[in-house]
Design a protein around this motif. Structure first.
Motif, PDB file in Angstrom:
ATOM      1  N   ILE A 174      48.433  34.908  52.950  1.00 62.12           N
ATOM      2  CA  ILE A 174      47.425  35.723  52.283  1.00 62.12           C
ATOM      3  C   ILE A 174      46.159  35.809  53.136  1.00 62.12           C
ATOM      4  CG2 ILE A 174      45.934  35.862  50.249  1.00 62.12           C
ATOM      5  CD1 ILE A 174      48.226  34.569  48.656  1.00 62.12           C
ATOM      6  N   ALA A 175      45.655  37.042  53.298  1.00 57.23           N
ATOM      7  CA  ALA A 175      44.419  37.290  54.037  1.00 57.23           C
ATOM      8  C   ALA A 175      43.223  37.197  53.090  1.00 57.23           C
ATOM      9  CB  ALA A 175      44.472  38.681  54.667  1.00 57.23           C
ATOM     10  N   PRO A 176      42.042  36.935  53.644  1.00 53.85           N
ATOM     11  CA  PRO A 176      40.844  36.880  52.803  1.00 53.85           C
ATOM     12  C   PRO A 176      40.610  38.151  51.974  1.00 53.85           C
ATOM     13  CG  PRO A 176      40.366  35.961  54.955  1.00 53.85           C
ATOM     14  CD  PRO A 176      41.755  36.559  55.024  1.00 53.85           C
ATOM     15  N   VAL A 177      40.947  39.305  52.535  1.00 54.73           N
ATOM     16  CA  VAL A 177      40.726  40.556  51.806  1.00 54.73           C
ATOM     17  C   VAL A 177      41.550  40.614  50.512  1.00 54.73           C
ATOM     18  CG1 VAL A 177      42.478  41.918  53.049  1.00 54.73           C
ATOM     19  CG2 VAL A 177      40.473  43.055  52.075  1.00 54.73           C
ATOM     20  N   VAL A 192      42.306  37.962  48.647  1.00 59.03           N
ATOM     21  CA  VAL A 192      41.598  37.093  47.702  1.00 59.03           C
ATOM     22  C   VAL A 192      40.443  37.866  47.077  1.00 59.03           C
ATOM     23  CG1 VAL A 192      40.281  34.950  47.419  1.00 59.03           C
ATOM     24  CG2 VAL A 192      42.249  35.010  48.964  1.00 59.03           C
ATOM     25  N   LYS A 193      39.709  38.598  47.903  1.00 62.68           N
ATOM     26  CA  LYS A 193      38.598  39.413  47.396  1.00 62.68           C
ATOM     27  C   LYS A 193      39.104  40.454  46.404  1.00 62.68           C
ATOM     28  CE  LYS A 193      34.781  42.453  48.782  1.00 62.68           C
ATOM     29  NZ  LYS A 193      34.900  43.179  47.545  1.00 62.68           N
ATOM     30  N   GLU A 194      40.208  41.109  46.739  1.00 62.98           N
ATOM     31  CA  GLU A 194      40.775  42.121  45.833  1.00 62.98           C
ATOM     32  C   GLU A 194      41.183  41.492  44.504  1.00 62.98           C
ATOM     33  OE1 GLU A 194      42.073  45.737  44.258  1.00 62.98           O
ATOM     34  OE2 GLU A 194      40.700  45.277  45.905  1.00 62.98           O
ATOM     35  N   CYS A 195      41.796  40.327  44.556  1.00 65.22           N
ATOM     36  CA  CYS A 195      42.168  39.629  43.317  1.00 65.22           C
ATOM     37  C   CYS A 195      40.941  39.330  42.469  1.00 65.22           C
ATOM     38  CB  CYS A 195      42.911  38.326  43.637  1.00 65.22           C
ATOM     39  SG  CYS A 195      44.599  38.576  44.208  1.00 65.22           S
ATOM     40  N   ASN A 196      39.880  38.858  43.105  1.00 67.90           N
ATOM     41  CA  ASN A 196      38.658  38.554  42.367  1.00 67.90           C
ATOM     42  C   ASN A 196      38.018  39.806  41.787  1.00 67.90           C
ATOM     43  OD1 ASN A 196      38.922  35.790  42.697  1.00 67.90           O
ATOM     44  ND2 ASN A 196      37.749  35.773  44.600  1.00 67.90           N
ATOM     45  N   ASP A 197      38.118  40.917  42.512  1.00 68.50           N
ATOM     46  CA  ASP A 197      37.615  42.192  41.979  1.00 68.50           C
ATOM     47  C   ASP A 197      38.422  42.623  40.746  1.00 68.50           C
ATOM     48  OD1 ASP A 197      35.698  42.279  43.976  1.00 68.50           O
ATOM     49  OD2 ASP A 197      36.780  43.754  45.204  1.00 68.50           O
ATOM     50  N   ILE A 198      39.726  42.465  40.800  1.00 66.50           N
ATOM     51  CA  ILE A 198      40.584  42.810  39.659  1.00 66.50           C
ATOM     52  C   ILE A 198      40.214  41.941  38.458  1.00 66.50           C
ATOM     53  CG2 ILE A 198      42.947  42.806  38.757  1.00 66.50           C
ATOM     54  CD1 ILE A 198      43.875  43.380  41.694  1.00 66.50           C
ATOM     55  N   LEU A 199      40.063  40.640  38.694  1.00 69.12           N
ATOM     56  CA  LEU A 199      39.705  39.726  37.607  1.00 69.12           C
ATOM     57  C   LEU A 199      38.361  40.118  36.993  1.00 69.12           C
ATOM     58  CD1 LEU A 199      40.829  36.366  39.211  1.00 69.12           C
ATOM     59  CD2 LEU A 199      41.860  37.466  37.205  1.00 69.12           C
ATOM     60  N   LYS A 200      37.401  40.466  37.841  1.00 70.64           N
ATOM     61  CA  LYS A 200      36.081  40.875  37.355  1.00 70.64           C
ATOM     62  C   LYS A 200      36.187  42.149  36.518  1.00 70.64           C
ATOM     63  CE  LYS A 200      31.414  41.884  38.961  1.00 70.64           C
ATOM     64  NZ  LYS A 200      30.539  42.066  40.129  1.00 70.64           N
ATOM     65  N   GLN A 201      36.950  43.135  37.024  1.00 71.34           N
ATOM     66  CA  GLN A 201      37.144  44.390  36.287  1.00 71.34           C
ATOM     67  C   GLN A 201      37.785  44.156  34.930  1.00 71.34           C
ATOM     68  OE1 GLN A 201      39.550  46.657  38.985  1.00 71.34           O
ATOM     69  NE2 GLN A 201      37.871  47.016  40.419  1.00 71.34           N
ATOM     70  N   ARG A 202      38.628  43.144  34.838  1.00 67.14           N
ATOM     71  CA  ARG A 202      39.321  42.845  33.589  1.00 67.14           C
ATOM     72  C   ARG A 202      38.525  41.920  32.675  1.00 67.14           C
ATOM     73  NH1 ARG A 202      45.618  42.288  35.738  1.00 67.14           N
ATOM     74  NH2 ARG A 202      45.730  44.425  36.514  1.00 67.14           N
ATOM     75  N   GLY A 203      37.315  41.587  33.091  1.00 69.16           N
ATOM     76  CA  GLY A 203      36.448  40.774  32.260  1.00 69.16           C
ATOM     77  C   GLY A 203      36.730  39.282  32.304  1.00 69.16           C
ATOM     78  N   SER A 204      37.498  38.840  33.277  1.00 69.90           N
ATOM     79  CA  SER A 204      37.825  37.421  33.403  1.00 69.90           C
ATOM     80  C   SER A 204      36.743  36.710  34.209  1.00 69.90           C
ATOM     81  CB  SER A 204      39.176  37.252  34.107  1.00 69.90           C
ATOM     82  OG  SER A 204      39.422  35.885  34.371  1.00 69.90           O
ATOM     83  N   THR A 205      36.500  35.469  33.874  1.00 67.70           N
ATOM     84  CA  THR A 205      35.563  34.660  34.656  1.00 67.70           C
ATOM     85  C   THR A 205      36.287  33.846  35.722  1.00 67.70           C
ATOM     86  OG1 THR A 205      35.706  32.879  33.026  1.00 67.70           O
ATOM     87  CG2 THR A 205      33.894  34.475  32.765  1.00 67.70           C
ATOM     88  N   GLU A 206      37.612  33.850  35.688  1.00 67.00           N
ATOM     89  CA  GLU A 206      38.400  33.135  36.701  1.00 67.00           C
ATOM     90  C   GLU A 206      38.196  33.809  38.051  1.00 67.00           C
ATOM     91  OE1 GLU A 206      43.060  32.121  37.868  1.00 67.00           O
ATOM     92  OE2 GLU A 206      42.627  33.355  36.128  1.00 67.00           O
ATOM     93  N   ARG A 207      38.178  33.015  39.113  1.00 65.24           N
ATOM     94  CA  ARG A 207      38.094  33.529  40.474  1.00 65.24           C
ATOM     95  C   ARG A 207      38.956  32.657  41.375  1.00 65.24           C
ATOM     96  NH1 ARG A 207      36.192  36.833  37.725  1.00 65.24           N
ATOM     97  NH2 ARG A 207      34.211  37.923  37.918  1.00 65.24           N
ATOM     98  N   PHE A 208      39.471  33.278  42.442  1.00 69.25           N
ATOM     99  CA  PHE A 208      40.241  32.555  43.446  1.00 69.25           C
ATOM    100  C   PHE A 208      39.334  32.231  44.628  1.00 69.25           C
ATOM    101  CE2 PHE A 208      43.591  34.955  41.248  1.00 69.25           C
ATOM    102  CZ  PHE A 208      44.484  33.933  40.981  1.00 69.25           C
ATOM    103  N   TRP A 225      53.206  44.298  49.875  1.00 69.61           N
ATOM    104  CA  TRP A 225      52.939  42.987  50.470  1.00 69.61           C
ATOM    105  C   TRP A 225      52.994  43.042  51.995  1.00 69.61           C
ATOM    106  CZ3 TRP A 225      50.562  39.660  47.654  1.00 69.61           C
ATOM    107  CH2 TRP A 225      50.340  38.383  48.158  1.00 69.61           C
ATOM    108  N   ALA A 226      53.923  43.812  52.529  1.00 66.52           N
ATOM    109  CA  ALA A 226      54.091  43.873  53.987  1.00 66.52           C
ATOM    110  C   ALA A 226      53.117  44.836  54.654  1.00 66.52           C
ATOM    111  CB  ALA A 226      55.522  44.283  54.326  1.00 66.52           C
ATOM    112  N   GLY A 227      52.744  45.903  53.942  1.00 65.68           N
ATOM    113  CA  GLY A 227      51.955  46.943  54.595  1.00 65.68           C
ATOM    114  C   GLY A 227      50.679  47.347  53.896  1.00 65.68           C
ATOM    115  N   GLY A 228      50.324  46.655  52.833  1.00 67.69           N
ATOM    116  CA  GLY A 228      49.113  47.018  52.099  1.00 67.69           C
ATOM    117  C   GLY A 228      49.368  48.153  51.116  1.00 67.69           C
TER     118      GLY A 228
END
Length: 147
Positions: free
Chosen positions: A62-65, A67-83, A118-121
């Motif tokens: 997993i690349a840092p980008v 992780v950032k995308e996952c955190n953006d999704i969580l934020k958009q969904r109203g979650s306080t969880e972050r990776f 997963w392989a190509g974005g």
């Protein structure tokens, strides 16, 4: 006329179990990504949670980008969880990130599309990602279809 209506009703009733099964399969959170994730883990790192290849780390590489995308999704969904970036070294956290990405970009639970993402974005090239898709399918066929 009555006969046509009756036949239509019978056909609809016969199709209901199939329609219900299809709906359950595509419901978010209910699809079993485990075989796909296991195949990708074996392809990417041979199961090594500490694997490092440039900016890609962990069992799922997993690349840092991502992780950032996952955190953006969580934020958009109203979650306080972050990776965190360190979560990439946890197989369980990496799998959570995989499933989160797929819930947004592959809600139809299409294995080929998931592999391509997963392989190509998210803007993957179908031709360039085909070998990866084929590898994942071969792994799943070999390790999961026997059961």
């Amino acid at each position: 006329m009555i006969r046509q209506i009756l036949l239509s009703v019978i056909a609809l009733l016969a199709a209901l179990p199939v329609l219900a099964q299809q709906r359950d399969t595509t419901a978010v959170g209910e699809f079993d990504w485990e075989p796909v994730m296991e195949a990708i883990i074996m392809h990417e790192s041979k199961g090594n949670a500490r694997a490092v290849c440039g900016i890609y780390v962990g069992a799922l590489q997993i690349a840092p980008v991502l992780v950032k995308e996952c955190n953006d999704i969580l934020k958009q969904r109203g979650s306080t969880e972050r990776f965190s970036l360190d979560d990439r070294f946890s197989i369980e956290k990496s799998k959570e990130m995989f499933k989160l990405i797929m819930s947004k970009y592959c809600p139809e639970n299409d294995i080929d599309k998931a592999c391509r993402i997963w392989a190509g974005g998210i803007r993957y090239n179908k031709r360039k990602t085909q070998p990866f898709v084929d590898w994942v399918h071969r792994y799943i066929e070999k390790h999961y279809k026997k059961q």
